[in-house]
Design an enzyme around this catalytic site. Structure first.
Site, mmCIF file in Angstrom:
data_model
loop_
_atom_site.group_PDB
_atom_site.id
_atom_site.type_symbol
_atom_site.label_atom_id
_atom_site.label_comp_id
_atom_site.label_asym_id
_atom_site.label_seq_id
_atom_site.Cartn_x
_atom_site.Cartn_y
_atom_site.Cartn_z
ATOM 1 N N ASN A 9 -10.432 4.896 6.247
ATOM 2 C CA ASN A 9 -10.769 3.563 6.745
ATOM 3 C C ASN A 9 -9.470 2.934 7.255
ATOM 4 O O ASN A 9 -8.643 2.511 6.460
ATOM 5 C CB ASN A 9 -11.378 2.748 5.590
ATOM 6 N N TRP A 10 -9.334 2.902 8.560
ATOM 7 C CA TRP A 10 -8.061 2.442 9.140
ATOM 8 C C TRP A 10 -7.926 0.925 9.150
ATOM 9 O O TRP A 10 -6.864 0.398 9.473
ATOM 10 C CB TRP A 10 -7.901 2.981 10.562
ATOM 11 N N LYS A 11 -9.009 0.225 8.866
ATOM 12 C CA LYS A 11 -8.984 -1.244 8.835
ATOM 13 C C LYS A 11 -8.384 -1.798 10.131
ATOM 14 O O LYS A 11 -8.628 -1.251 11.202
ATOM 15 C CB LYS A 11 -8.252 -1.737 7.584
ATOM 16 N N HIS A 95 -18.050 -3.392 3.106
ATOM 17 C CA HIS A 95 -16.732 -3.253 2.472
ATOM 18 C C HIS A 95 -16.370 -4.572 1.785
ATOM 19 O O HIS A 95 -16.720 -5.652 2.277
ATOM 20 C CB HIS A 95 -15.684 -2.893 3.528
ATOM 21 N N GLU A 97 -13.785 -6.229 1.730
ATOM 22 C CA GLU A 97 -13.058 -7.173 2.592
ATOM 23 C C GLU A 97 -14.019 -7.936 3.500
ATOM 24 O O GLU A 97 -13.800 -9.106 3.801
ATOM 25 C CB GLU A 97 -11.992 -6.419 3.406
ATOM 26 N N GLU A 167 -15.906 1.309 -4.953
ATOM 27 C CA GLU A 167 -14.533 0.843 -4.791
ATOM 28 C C GLU A 167 -14.296 -0.395 -5.654
ATOM 29 O O GLU A 167 -14.639 -1.519 -5.239
ATOM 30 C CB GLU A 167 -14.270 0.464 -3.328
ATOM 31 N N GLY A 173 -5.936 -1.283 -2.210
ATOM 32 C CA GLY A 173 -4.659 -1.704 -1.618
ATOM 33 C C GLY A 173 -3.623 -2.159 -2.632
ATOM 34 O O GLY A 173 -2.610 -2.749 -2.260
ATOM 35 N N SER A 213 -6.950 2.835 -3.739
ATOM 36 C CA SER A 213 -5.643 3.452 -4.002
ATOM 37 C C SER A 213 -5.718 4.957 -4.214
ATOM 38 O O SER A 213 -5.015 5.503 -5.067
ATOM 39 C CB SER A 213 -4.935 2.751 -5.167
ATOM 40 N N GLY A 234 -7.982 4.030 2.298
ATOM 41 C CA GLY A 234 -7.437 3.026 3.209
ATOM 42 C C GLY A 234 -6.007 3.367 3.587
ATOM 43 O O GLY A 234 -5.753 4.190 4.471
ATOM 44 N N GLY A 235 -5.051 2.761 2.890
ATOM 45 C CA GLY A 235 -3.632 2.896 3.231
ATOM 46 C C GLY A 235 -3.172 4.333 3.448
ATOM 47 O O GLY A 235 -2.455 4.626 4.416
HETATM 48 P P1 PGA Z 1 -6.898 1.670 -0.209
HETATM 49 O O1 PGA Z 1 -8.230 1.080 0.479
HETATM 50 O O2 PGA Z 1 -7.019 3.165 -0.197
HETATM 51 O O3 PGA Z 1 -5.773 1.161 0.664
HETATM 52 O O4 PGA Z 1 -6.840 1.126 -1.596
HETATM 53 C C1 PGA Z 1 -9.473 1.656 0.216
HETATM 54 C C2 PGA Z 1 -10.556 0.940 0.982
HETATM 55 O O5 PGA Z 1 -10.454 -0.285 1.159
HETATM 56 O O6 PGA Z 1 -11.525 1.555 1.439
#
Ligand code: PGA
Length: 251
Positions: A9-11, A95, A97, A167, A173, A213, A234-235
């Site tokens: 997930n590149w956000k 998600h 967010e 999640e 994050g 994470s 994500g990251g």
């Molecule tokens: P993260 O994000 O791996 O940076 O914790 C995961 C996500 O939001 O899907």
């Protein structure tokens, strides 16, 4: 029997040029992987460019959101068939967010999941508890409510096609991942909730991912857990070095 799924997930990251560079690097680093699915979810603006360089084997394309309407006066929104048209197979829905910054509700998540399935997209539906909910011992209640609401009125054959990403919000994050053993317990609860709606056989086919994470140094231990079928990353999906190591996990 459930094909593992590793989704990045590149956000809100990557220009068109950066997106193409990363996918080209990933193609070289990953090569051909058997019985593992790899998905990248770039921002909308890079979907077309990434789609045009996918080889149709190694990496599949996903979007980070959609709207449920097919067309109309909905400024700023993207329809399910537009995502199909550009080559998406998957779409992330609900998600945390989006729930937090864009006030998405469980009802919206349900409408989006239905629209995705009707268009032939596979929804990756995100659920998970906040830190306060975790500390109050409410994890099971929270994810149960979210999963039931997201899947409301779906048939068993639709439920089978869904992917769930568990999640915990406090792990996203932050560098603080859930323990694989705790995540396995919650994921197994999610599978039971799905079985109550769609039956054991259908629930047994659903892929349930862990997210929060996920890094090269913890993916192997998550993938050793019985009910965890992959990861939403994500990251660590933003560089070839870390994401290629994650997709080449050893379990
Ligand atoms: P993260 O994000 O791996 O940076 O914790 C995961 C996500 O939001 O899907």
């Amino acid at each position: 029997m459930r094909t593992p799924l590793l989704a990045g997930n590149w956000k809100l990251h990557k220009t068109v040029r950066e997106a193409k560079e990363l996918v080209e690097e990933l193609h070289r680093a990953i090569g051909k992987l058997y019985e593992r699915e790899v998905v990248v979810c770039p921002p909308f603006t890079a979907l077309q460019a990434v789609s045009s360089i996918l080889d149709g084997k190694t990496i599949k394309l996903g979007a980070q959101d959609l709207f449920w309407e097919e067309k109309g006066a909905y400024t700023g929104e993207v329809a399910p068939l537009m995502l199909k048209d550009v080559g998406c197979t998957y779409v992330i829905i609900g998600h945390s967010e989006r729930r937090k910054y864009f006030s998405e509700t469980d009802e919206w998540v349900n409408r989006k999941a239905k629209a995705a399935l009707e268009a032939g997209l596979i929804p990756i539906i995100c659920v998970g508890e906040s830190l306060a909910q975790r500390e109050e011992g409410k994890t099971v209640d929270v994810v149960t409510t979210q999963v039931q609401a997201a899947l409301k009125d779906l048939t068993a054959s639709q439920v089978e096609r869904v992917v769930i990403a568990y999640e915990p919000i406090w792990a996203i994050g932050t560098g603080k991942n859930d323990s694989p053993v705790e995540a396995q317990k919650t994921v197994s609860t999610i599978r039971n909730v799905m079985a109550a709606q769609a039956g054991d056989e259908s629930a047994g086919k659903v892929r349930i991912l862990y997210g929060g994470s996920v890094k090269p140094d913890n993916i192997d231990s998550f993938m050793k857990e019985r009910d965890i079928d992959g990861a939403l990353v994500g990251g660590a999906s933003l560089t070839c070095e870390s994401f290629s190591r994650i997709v080449k996990y050893e379990a």
